[in-house]
Design a protein around this motif. Sequence first.
Motif, mmCIF file in Angstrom:
data_model
loop_
_atom_site.group_PDB
_atom_site.id
_atom_site.type_symbol
_atom_site.label_atom_id
_atom_site.label_comp_id
_atom_site.label_asym_id
_atom_site.label_seq_id
_atom_site.Cartn_x
_atom_site.Cartn_y
_atom_site.Cartn_z
ATOM 1 N N VAL A 1 3.414 -11.075 6.961
ATOM 2 C CA VAL A 1 2.260 -11.849 6.504
ATOM 3 C C VAL A 1 0.957 -11.277 7.060
ATOM 4 N N SER A 2 0.087 -10.837 6.155
ATOM 5 C CA SER A 2 -1.244 -10.394 6.565
ATOM 6 C C SER A 2 -2.218 -11.542 6.381
ATOM 7 N N GLY A 3 -2.842 -11.952 7.480
ATOM 8 C CA GLY A 3 -3.821 -13.031 7.445
ATOM 9 C C GLY A 3 -5.245 -12.540 7.307
ATOM 10 N N SER A 4 -5.423 -11.326 6.814
ATOM 11 C CA SER A 4 -6.777 -10.806 6.658
ATOM 12 C C SER A 4 -7.364 -11.201 5.308
ATOM 13 N N PRO A 5 -8.626 -11.594 5.280
ATOM 14 C CA PRO A 5 -9.270 -11.928 4.005
ATOM 15 C C PRO A 5 -9.736 -10.697 3.228
ATOM 16 N N SER A 6 -9.627 -9.517 3.818
ATOM 17 C CA SER A 6 -10.150 -8.293 3.209
ATOM 18 C C SER A 6 -9.040 -7.432 2.613
ATOM 19 N N ALA A 7 -9.285 -6.916 1.412
ATOM 20 C CA ALA A 7 -8.319 -6.039 0.749
ATOM 21 C C ALA A 7 -8.197 -4.692 1.448
ATOM 22 N N SER A 8 -9.224 -4.282 2.145
ATOM 23 C CA SER A 8 -9.205 -2.970 2.803
ATOM 24 C C SER A 8 -9.085 -3.083 4.326
ATOM 25 N N SER A 9 -8.524 -4.170 4.793
ATOM 26 C CA SER A 9 -8.492 -4.419 6.238
ATOM 27 C C SER A 9 -7.528 -3.500 6.971
ATOM 28 N N ARG A 10 -7.887 -3.215 8.193
ATOM 29 C CA ARG A 10 -6.991 -2.460 9.069
ATOM 30 C C ARG A 10 -5.741 -3.280 9.370
ATOM 31 N N THR A 11 -5.907 -4.582 9.481
ATOM 32 C CA THR A 11 -4.764 -5.453 9.774
ATOM 33 C C THR A 11 -3.697 -5.324 8.703
ATOM 34 N N GLY A 12 -4.095 -5.478 7.459
ATOM 35 C CA GLY A 12 -3.145 -5.379 6.352
ATOM 36 C C GLY A 12 -2.499 -4.010 6.276
ATOM 37 N N ARG A 13 -3.288 -2.988 6.437
ATOM 38 C CA ARG A 13 -2.748 -1.624 6.378
ATOM 39 C C ARG A 13 -1.796 -1.360 7.542
ATOM 40 N N LEU A 14 -2.135 -1.865 8.716
ATOM 41 C CA LEU A 14 -1.249 -1.694 9.857
ATOM 42 C C LEU A 14 0.085 -2.399 9.604
ATOM 43 N N LEU A 15 0.032 -3.598 9.063
ATOM 44 C CA LEU A 15 1.271 -4.317 8.761
ATOM 45 C C LEU A 15 2.126 -3.556 7.766
ATOM 46 N N ARG A 16 1.512 -3.043 6.703
ATOM 47 C CA ARG A 16 2.289 -2.299 5.712
ATOM 48 C C ARG A 16 2.895 -1.038 6.335
ATOM 49 N N HIS A 17 2.194 -0.438 7.292
ATOM 50 C CA HIS A 17 2.705 0.716 8.042
ATOM 51 C C HIS A 17 3.934 0.305 8.869
ATOM 52 N N LEU A 18 3.843 -0.822 9.538
ATOM 53 C CA LEU A 18 4.961 -1.306 10.354
ATOM 54 C C LEU A 18 6.123 -1.780 9.485
ATOM 55 N N ASP A 19 5.824 -2.264 8.282
ATOM 56 C CA ASP A 19 6.875 -2.654 7.331
ATOM 57 C C ASP A 19 7.808 -1.483 7.062
ATOM 58 N N GLN A 20 7.231 -0.295 6.966
ATOM 59 C CA GLN A 20 8.038 0.902 6.705
ATOM 60 C C GLN A 20 9.041 1.137 7.830
ATOM 61 N N ARG A 21 8.635 0.907 9.056
ATOM 62 C CA ARG A 21 9.542 1.079 10.203
ATOM 63 C C ARG A 21 10.692 0.074 10.122
ATOM 64 N N LEU A 22 10.354 -1.176 9.789
ATOM 65 C CA LEU A 22 11.391 -2.201 9.667
ATOM 66 C C LEU A 22 12.344 -1.897 8.511
ATOM 67 N N ALA A 23 11.807 -1.438 7.390
ATOM 68 C CA ALA A 23 12.647 -1.085 6.243
ATOM 69 C C ALA A 23 13.567 0.083 6.595
ATOM 70 N N ALA A 24 13.047 1.050 7.342
ATOM 71 C CA ALA A 24 13.858 2.193 7.760
ATOM 72 C C ALA A 24 15.001 1.763 8.681
ATOM 73 N N GLN A 25 14.835 0.619 9.340
ATOM 74 C CA GLN A 25 15.888 0.086 10.208
ATOM 75 C C GLN A 25 16.882 -0.769 9.425
ATOM 76 N N GLY A 26 16.703 -0.834 8.114
ATOM 77 C CA GLY A 26 17.647 -1.527 7.249
ATOM 78 C C GLY A 26 17.280 -2.940 6.859
ATOM 79 N N HIS A 27 16.110 -3.413 7.262
ATOM 80 C CA HIS A 27 15.700 -4.771 6.911
ATOM 81 C C HIS A 27 15.065 -4.804 5.526
ATOM 82 N N GLU A 28 15.238 -5.916 4.840
ATOM 83 C CA GLU A 28 14.502 -6.157 3.607
ATOM 84 C C GLU A 28 13.154 -6.739 4.023
ATOM 85 N N VAL A 29 12.067 -6.069 3.645
ATOM 86 C CA VAL A 29 10.735 -6.510 4.044
ATOM 87 C C VAL A 29 9.981 -7.003 2.816
ATOM 88 N N ILE A 30 9.463 -8.213 2.925
ATOM 89 C CA ILE A 30 8.674 -8.813 1.839
ATOM 90 C C ILE A 30 7.244 -8.969 2.338
#
Length: 184
Positions: A7-36
Amino acid sequence: MATVLSVSGSPSASSRTGRLLRHLDQRLAAQGHEVIPLDVRTIPAEALLGADFRHPAIVEAAGLFARADGVVVGTPVYKASYSGVLKSLLDLLPQYALTGKTVLPLATGGSTAHVLAIDYALRPVLNSMGAAHIVQGWFTLDKDITAHEDGTVTVAPATAEALGQVVDQFSAALGRTPYLAAAS
């Protein structure tokens, strides 16, 4: 493996927060988790601000929380607290929407003066929502996140290492009950 709601709680479409989360999502997916991924800013403002519990987008978001085994909550820090858009969503979820879930709180901000926002602002709310286990969170300085035109990010090496450890601890905690975690 587990289903993780990111969950990204940033109000901005270009936020560092959102981009960082999507970056970390990749790590979780690589570990076999389903990431939504869920960007709270995409939920209609009239539903959030009007506290419309029956709005289809709110019902859908609540369903995503119910389905998840674990939740990563990322927010920019504004005035020593998590974002208002995240607060609006959390207020509309059922009181115990995090019951039985492992939660990873993350925050970004421009100054280390806000580093305790996770522990003093966000963690109590997550706890009150029934989270089974809130793992160690992490605060990342904006200057340690470089956003690129293609939507990717580069994270400063020391920060990337620390974030990797926090995400790996979250990943390992998924599926454990608090009793098993305490016994190990």
